[in-house]
Design a protein around this motif. Structure first.
Motif, PDB file in Angstrom:
ATOM      1  N   MET A 191       0.846  -1.191   0.000  1.00 37.39           N
ATOM      2  CA  MET A 191       0.000   0.000   0.000  1.00 37.39           C
ATOM      3  C   MET A 191       0.878   1.236   0.000  1.00 37.39           C
ATOM      4  SD  MET A 191      -3.226  -0.889   2.499  1.00 37.39           S
ATOM      5  CE  MET A 191      -4.151   0.510   1.912  1.00 37.39           C
ATOM      6  N   LYS A 192       0.273   2.356  -0.385  1.00 36.17           N
ATOM      7  CA  LYS A 192       0.969   3.631  -0.433  1.00 36.17           C
ATOM      8  C   LYS A 192       0.242   4.632   0.454  1.00 36.17           C
ATOM      9  CE  LYS A 192       2.955   3.566  -5.051  1.00 36.17           C
ATOM     10  NZ  LYS A 192       2.946   4.323  -6.313  1.00 36.17           N
ATOM     11  N   PHE A 193       1.012   5.358   1.272  1.00 39.18           N
ATOM     12  CA  PHE A 193       0.435   6.331   2.185  1.00 39.18           C
ATOM     13  C   PHE A 193       1.128   7.677   2.037  1.00 39.18           C
ATOM     14  CE2 PHE A 193       0.031   2.178   4.204  1.00 39.18           C
ATOM     15  CZ  PHE A 193      -1.324   2.146   4.522  1.00 39.18           C
ATOM     16  N   ILE A 194       0.336   8.726   2.042  1.00 41.15           N
ATOM     17  CA  ILE A 194       0.875  10.068   2.163  1.00 41.15           C
ATOM     18  C   ILE A 194       0.459  10.605   3.516  1.00 41.15           C
ATOM     19  CG2 ILE A 194       0.561  12.470   1.411  1.00 41.15           C
ATOM     20  CD1 ILE A 194       0.902  11.594  -1.423  1.00 41.15           C
ATOM     21  N   PHE A 195       1.437  11.153   4.232  1.00 44.26           N
ATOM     22  CA  PHE A 195       1.188  11.832   5.501  1.00 44.26           C
ATOM     23  C   PHE A 195       1.445  13.313   5.316  1.00 44.26           C
ATOM     24  CE2 PHE A 195       1.811   7.558   6.981  1.00 44.26           C
ATOM     25  CZ  PHE A 195       1.036   7.462   8.123  1.00 44.26           C
ATOM     26  N   THR A 196       0.627  14.118   5.971  1.00 43.87           N
ATOM     27  CA  THR A 196       0.855  15.551   5.974  1.00 43.87           C
ATOM     28  C   THR A 196       0.723  16.050   7.405  1.00 43.87           C
ATOM     29  OG1 THR A 196       0.188  17.677   5.024  1.00 43.87           O
ATOM     30  CG2 THR A 196      -1.556  16.036   5.323  1.00 43.87           C
ATOM     31  N   CYS A 197       1.699  16.858   7.798  1.00 46.39           N
ATOM     32  CA  CYS A 197       1.750  17.324   9.184  1.00 46.39           C
ATOM     33  C   CYS A 197       2.751  18.460   9.256  1.00 46.39           C
ATOM     34  CB  CYS A 197       2.212  16.201  10.103  1.00 46.39           C
ATOM     35  SG  CYS A 197       3.816  15.504   9.641  1.00 46.39           S
ATOM     36  N   GLY A 198       2.657  19.256  10.297  1.00 46.13           N
ATOM     37  CA  GLY A 198       3.714  20.234  10.416  1.00 46.13           C
ATOM     38  C   GLY A 198       3.504  21.350  11.389  1.00 46.13           C
ATOM     39  N   GLY A 199       4.567  22.107  11.521  1.00 44.69           N
ATOM     40  CA  GLY A 199       4.556  23.287  12.358  1.00 44.69           C
ATOM     41  C   GLY A 199       5.065  23.043  13.756  1.00 44.69           C
ATOM     42  N   THR A 200       4.629  21.948  14.387  1.00 47.98           N
ATOM     43  CA  THR A 200       5.064  21.620  15.741  1.00 47.98           C
ATOM     44  C   THR A 200       5.329  20.124  15.833  1.00 47.98           C
ATOM     45  OG1 THR A 200       2.884  21.080  16.663  1.00 47.98           O
ATOM     46  CG2 THR A 200       3.524  23.419  16.679  1.00 47.98           C
ATOM     47  N   ALA A 201       6.139  19.750  16.826  1.00 48.10           N
ATOM     48  CA  ALA A 201       6.407  18.327  17.057  1.00 48.10           C
ATOM     49  C   ALA A 201       5.122  17.597  17.452  1.00 48.10           C
ATOM     50  CB  ALA A 201       7.483  18.165  18.128  1.00 48.10           C
ATOM     51  N   GLY A 202       4.165  18.325  18.050  1.00 45.75           N
ATOM     52  CA  GLY A 202       2.882  17.729  18.417  1.00 45.75           C
ATOM     53  C   GLY A 202       2.064  17.286  17.219  1.00 45.75           C
ATOM     54  N   HIS A 203       2.370  17.830  16.040  1.00 44.66           N
ATOM     55  CA  HIS A 203       1.727  17.370  14.805  1.00 44.66           C
ATOM     56  C   HIS A 203       2.596  16.331  14.094  1.00 44.66           C
ATOM     57  CE1 HIS A 203      -1.267  20.395  15.290  1.00 44.66           C
ATOM     58  NE2 HIS A 203      -0.484  21.406  14.965  1.00 44.66           N
ATOM     59  N   LEU A 221       4.289  15.187   3.165  1.00 44.68           N
ATOM     60  CA  LEU A 221       4.225  16.545   2.631  1.00 44.68           C
ATOM     61  C   LEU A 221       4.206  17.491   3.819  1.00 44.68           C
ATOM     62  CD1 LEU A 221       1.569  16.131  -0.210  1.00 44.68           C
ATOM     63  CD2 LEU A 221       4.050  15.970  -0.371  1.00 44.68           C
ATOM     64  N   GLY A 222       5.109  18.464   3.801  1.00 45.77           N
ATOM     65  CA  GLY A 222       5.216  19.395   4.919  1.00 45.77           C
ATOM     66  C   GLY A 222       5.345  20.824   4.439  1.00 45.77           C
ATOM     67  N   ALA A 223       5.333  21.742   5.381  1.00 45.98           N
ATOM     68  CA  ALA A 223       5.452  23.165   5.064  1.00 45.98           C
ATOM     69  C   ALA A 223       6.927  23.523   4.902  1.00 45.98           C
ATOM     70  CB  ALA A 223       4.815  24.012   6.160  1.00 45.98           C
ATOM     71  N   GLU A 224       7.203  24.163   3.802  1.00 47.44           N
ATOM     72  CA  GLU A 224       8.561  24.602   3.482  1.00 47.44           C
ATOM     73  C   GLU A 224       9.172  25.385   4.657  1.00 47.44           C
ATOM     74  OE1 GLU A 224       9.519  26.198  -0.707  1.00 47.44           O
ATOM     75  OE2 GLU A 224       9.128  27.966   0.524  1.00 47.44           O
ATOM     76  N   GLY A 225      10.377  24.998   5.052  1.00 47.92           N
ATOM     77  CA  GLY A 225      11.090  25.720   6.088  1.00 47.92           C
ATOM     78  C   GLY A 225      10.688  25.394   7.517  1.00 47.92           C
ATOM     79  N   GLN A 226       9.761  24.473   7.711  1.00 50.22           N
ATOM     80  CA  GLN A 226       9.308  24.132   9.060  1.00 50.22           C
ATOM     81  C   GLN A 226      10.034  22.886   9.582  1.00 50.22           C
ATOM     82  OE1 GLN A 226       7.164  26.033  10.958  1.00 50.22           O
ATOM     83  NE2 GLN A 226       7.408  27.473   9.269  1.00 50.22           N
ATOM     84  N   MET A 227       9.872  22.597  10.873  1.00 48.51           N
ATOM     85  CA  MET A 227      10.635  21.538  11.532  1.00 48.51           C
ATOM     86  C   MET A 227      10.447  20.152  10.921  1.00 48.51           C
ATOM     87  SD  MET A 227       8.701  20.685  15.133  1.00 48.51           S
ATOM     88  CE  MET A 227       9.363  22.114  15.913  1.00 48.51           C
ATOM     89  N   GLU A 228       9.296  19.899  10.310  1.00 46.75           N
ATOM     90  CA  GLU A 228       9.058  18.582   9.715  1.00 46.75           C
ATOM     91  C   GLU A 228      10.052  18.269   8.590  1.00 46.75           C
ATOM     92  OE1 GLU A 228       5.802  21.332   8.022  1.00 46.75           O
ATOM     93  OE2 GLU A 228       6.807  21.000   9.943  1.00 46.75           O
ATOM     94  N   GLY A 254      -1.649  20.917  11.659  1.00 43.91           N
ATOM     95  CA  GLY A 254      -0.809  21.943  11.066  1.00 43.91           C
ATOM     96  C   GLY A 254      -1.461  22.453   9.794  1.00 43.91           C
ATOM     97  N   TYR A 255      -1.179  23.719   9.466  1.00 48.14           N
ATOM     98  CA  TYR A 255      -1.870  24.321   8.330  1.00 48.14           C
ATOM     99  C   TYR A 255      -1.538  23.681   6.991  1.00 48.14           C
ATOM    100  CZ  TYR A 255       2.330  27.165   9.159  1.00 48.14           C
ATOM    101  OH  TYR A 255       3.600  27.597   9.431  1.00 48.14           O
TER     102      TYR A 255
END
Length: 197
Positions: free
Chosen positions: A1-13, A36-43, A105-106
């Motif tokens: 199977m294939k999964f995409i995860f999206t999260c970001g901004g904080t370690a809590g996400h 997939l994450g936000a450019e320049g963020q901790m993720e 995360g946004y």
């Protein structure tokens, strides 16, 4: 199977996404994962450290103020959402995931909206007791909402689409005893730990 995860901004996400991905990888080692994450963020550094590929999206948050600067920022955010959703759609079509999972995360908004419009199964996990702005906006569009607390169901318009799962924690944390955790944190065995809740 294939999964995409999206999260970001904080370690809590980010950490719940890594916990779920790790469990899925253990159960189905042949699966493929993409974040997939936000450019320049901790993720962008945390996710590769755990051995997963991540692609950046240009996305910004919503400013809550009522100043001209906040208005300009929010207009830029609207533009970024539109561009990021288009880019997410391109990535989704190329990767062809079986499911898209957001953990806050946004950055989740454009990715999960693109997936929903492409009829790819979607779910969002909210670790907080009350939903954040992104989760509120996505609640009517995703297939399933996962929450950490039973009381959280009341915050959603369709409680039947909400499942209580708790907050995912990476498996390596289960290996710790109270004594080994204190030792690793540099605490003495007799030191008391305080948790306000």
């Amino acid at each position: 199977m294939k999964f995409i995860f999206t999260c970001g901004g904080t370690a809590g996400h980010v950490n719940p996404a890594l916990a779920v991905a790790g469990r899925l990888r253990a159960l189905m080692p042949e699966s493929e994962f993409l974040f997939l994450g936000a450019e320049g963020q901790m993720e962008m550094s945390l996710v590769p450290r755990e051995g997963y590929d991540i692609k950046p999206l240009r996305i910004t948050n919503v400013a809550r103020g009522k100043t001209l600067k906040a208005l300009a920022h929010n207009l830029d955010t609207v533009k970024n959402v539109l561009v990021s959703e288009r880019e997410a759609r391109r990535i989704l079509r190329a990767f062809q995931p079986d499911a898209v999972i957001g953990t806050g995360g946004y950055v989740c908004y454009p990715v999960l909206m693109a997936a929903a419009k492409l009829h790819i199964p979607t779910l969002v996990h909210e670790s907080n007791a009350a939903p954040g702005l992104t989760t509120k906006l996505l609640a009517k569009h995703v297939d399933r909402i996962l929450v950490g607390f039973e009381e959280s169901r009341a915050h959603y318009p369709d409680p039947d689409r909400v499942s209580v799962t708790g907050t995912p924690v990476r498996g390596e944390f289960a290996a710790y005893t109270q004594e080994s955790a204190k030792r690793e944190l540099g605490l003495r065995p007799e030191d008391k730990l305080f948790c306000p809740f």
